[in-house]
Design a protein around this motif. Structure first.
Motif, PDB file in Angstrom:
ATOM      1  N   SER A   1       0.843  -1.188   0.000  1.00 55.66           N
ATOM      2  CA  SER A   1       0.000   0.000   0.000  1.00 55.66           C
ATOM      3  C   SER A   1       0.879   1.238   0.000  1.00 55.66           C
ATOM      4  CB  SER A   1      -0.925  -0.017   1.217  1.00 55.66           C
ATOM      5  OG  SER A   1      -1.866   1.016   1.129  1.00 55.66           O
ATOM      6  N   THR A   2       0.283   2.381   0.126  1.00 58.35           N
ATOM      7  CA  THR A   2       1.008   3.648   0.090  1.00 58.35           C
ATOM      8  C   THR A   2       1.583   3.942   1.463  1.00 58.35           C
ATOM      9  OG1 THR A   2      -0.521   4.420  -1.594  1.00 58.35           O
ATOM     10  CG2 THR A   2       0.893   6.052  -0.567  1.00 58.35           C
TER      11      THR A   2
ATOM     12  N   ALA B   1       3.536   6.186   2.736  1.00 60.17           N
ATOM     13  CA  ALA B   1       3.569   7.556   3.247  1.00 60.17           C
ATOM     14  C   ALA B   1       2.255   7.990   3.878  1.00 60.17           C
ATOM     15  CB  ALA B   1       3.950   8.524   2.138  1.00 60.17           C
ATOM     16  N   THR B   2       1.173   7.273   3.637  1.00 61.47           N
ATOM     17  CA  THR B   2      -0.129   7.659   4.182  1.00 61.47           C
ATOM     18  C   THR B   2      -0.373   7.096   5.577  1.00 61.47           C
ATOM     19  OG1 THR B   2      -1.328   5.747   3.289  1.00 61.47           O
ATOM     20  CG2 THR B   2      -1.078   7.660   1.841  1.00 61.47           C
ATOM     21  N   TYR B   3       0.557   6.308   6.085  1.00 58.86           N
ATOM     22  CA  TYR B   3       0.358   5.619   7.351  1.00 58.86           C
ATOM     23  C   TYR B   3       1.069   6.298   8.514  1.00 58.86           C
ATOM     24  CZ  TYR B   3      -1.823   1.591   5.125  1.00 58.86           C
ATOM     25  OH  TYR B   3      -2.692   0.780   4.448  1.00 58.86           O
TER      26      TYR B   3
ATOM     27  N   ARG C   1       2.753  10.930   9.701  1.00 55.35           N
ATOM     28  CA  ARG C   1       3.015  11.026   8.258  1.00 55.35           C
ATOM     29  C   ARG C   1       3.989  12.154   7.929  1.00 55.35           C
ATOM     30  NH1 ARG C   1      -0.984  12.582   5.350  1.00 55.35           N
ATOM     31  NH2 ARG C   1      -2.384  13.273   7.004  1.00 55.35           N
TER      32      ARG C   1
ATOM     33  N   ASN D   1      10.257   7.035   3.611  1.00 58.74           N
ATOM     34  CA  ASN D   1       9.100   6.763   2.759  1.00 58.74           C
ATOM     35  C   ASN D   1       9.456   6.184   1.393  1.00 58.74           C
ATOM     36  OD1 ASN D   1       7.310   7.553   4.768  1.00 58.74           O
ATOM     37  ND2 ASN D   1       7.107   9.642   3.984  1.00 58.74           N
TER      38      ASN D   1
ATOM     39  N   GLN E   1      -3.923   4.131   9.099  1.00 63.15           N
ATOM     40  CA  GLN E   1      -4.138   5.282   8.230  1.00 63.15           C
ATOM     41  C   GLN E   1      -4.935   6.317   8.993  1.00 63.15           C
ATOM     42  OE1 GLN E   1      -5.716   3.214   4.641  1.00 63.15           O
ATOM     43  NE2 GLN E   1      -4.045   4.250   3.587  1.00 63.15           N
TER      44      GLN E   1
ATOM     45  N   VAL F   1      -5.997  10.473   8.242  1.00 60.67           N
ATOM     46  CA  VAL F   1      -5.855  11.693   7.446  1.00 60.67           C
ATOM     47  C   VAL F   1      -5.506  12.891   8.317  1.00 60.67           C
ATOM     48  CG1 VAL F   1      -7.372  10.860   5.612  1.00 60.67           C
ATOM     49  CG2 VAL F   1      -8.329  12.136   7.550  1.00 60.67           C
TER      50      VAL F   1
ATOM     51  N   ASP G   1      -3.402  12.629  10.895  1.00 57.63           N
ATOM     52  CA  ASP G   1      -2.040  12.403  11.383  1.00 57.63           C
ATOM     53  C   ASP G   1      -1.970  12.453  12.915  1.00 57.63           C
ATOM     54  OD1 ASP G   1       1.290  13.751  10.732  1.00 57.63           O
ATOM     55  OD2 ASP G   1       0.550  11.698  10.737  1.00 57.63           O
TER      56      ASP G   1
END
Length: 125
Positions: free
Chosen positions: A27-28, A30-32, A53, A73, A99, A101, A103
């Motif tokens: 998965s991405t 940097a979004t975690y 993040r 990252n 995750q 959003v 942070d």
């Protein structure tokens, strides 16, 4: 869902150092929000450190000033640099991810949705 694999554990003497790594895939990265937890025999799992993040950090009182959490990252790797190790740091160490959003940083394991399998750290007197 991100997959996590820890490495770098081992046996050291008191006062020594270890660097744990946690490789992420799937998965991405940097979004975690990412964290390290540990569990000693007969004890509950406890939070050690968390990194957001954008790089904000929180440490448990027991490790503040001795441990340092960081993330890279581009390679999808989380690190835990552990210095001045003590016998009471002996535990299985786990990395975890969530995750968020906003942070927000938590050392509460119930907040995390992805976990690695753990790596053992043993510190002798």
């Amino acid at each position: 869902q991100v997959q996590l694999v820890e490495s770098g554990g081992g046996s050291v003497q008191s006062g020594g150092s270890l660097r744990l790594s946690c490789a992420a895939s799937g998965s991405t990265f940097a979004t975690y929000v990412l964290a390290w937890f540990r569990q000693a025999p007969g004890k509950e799992r406890e939070g050690v450190a968390v990194i957001g993040r954008i790089g904000g950090t929180i440490y448990a009182t027991a490790v503040k000033g001795r441990f340092s959490i960081s993330r890279h990252n581009p390679s999808g790797t989380l690190y835990l640099q552990m210095n001045s190790l003590k016998p009471e740091d002996t535990a299985m160490y786990y990395c975890a991810a969530r995750q968020d959003v906003y942070d927000l940083l938590y050392l509460d394991e119930s907040r995390y949705t992805s976990w690695g399998q753990g790596t053992q750290v043993s510190v002798s007197p």
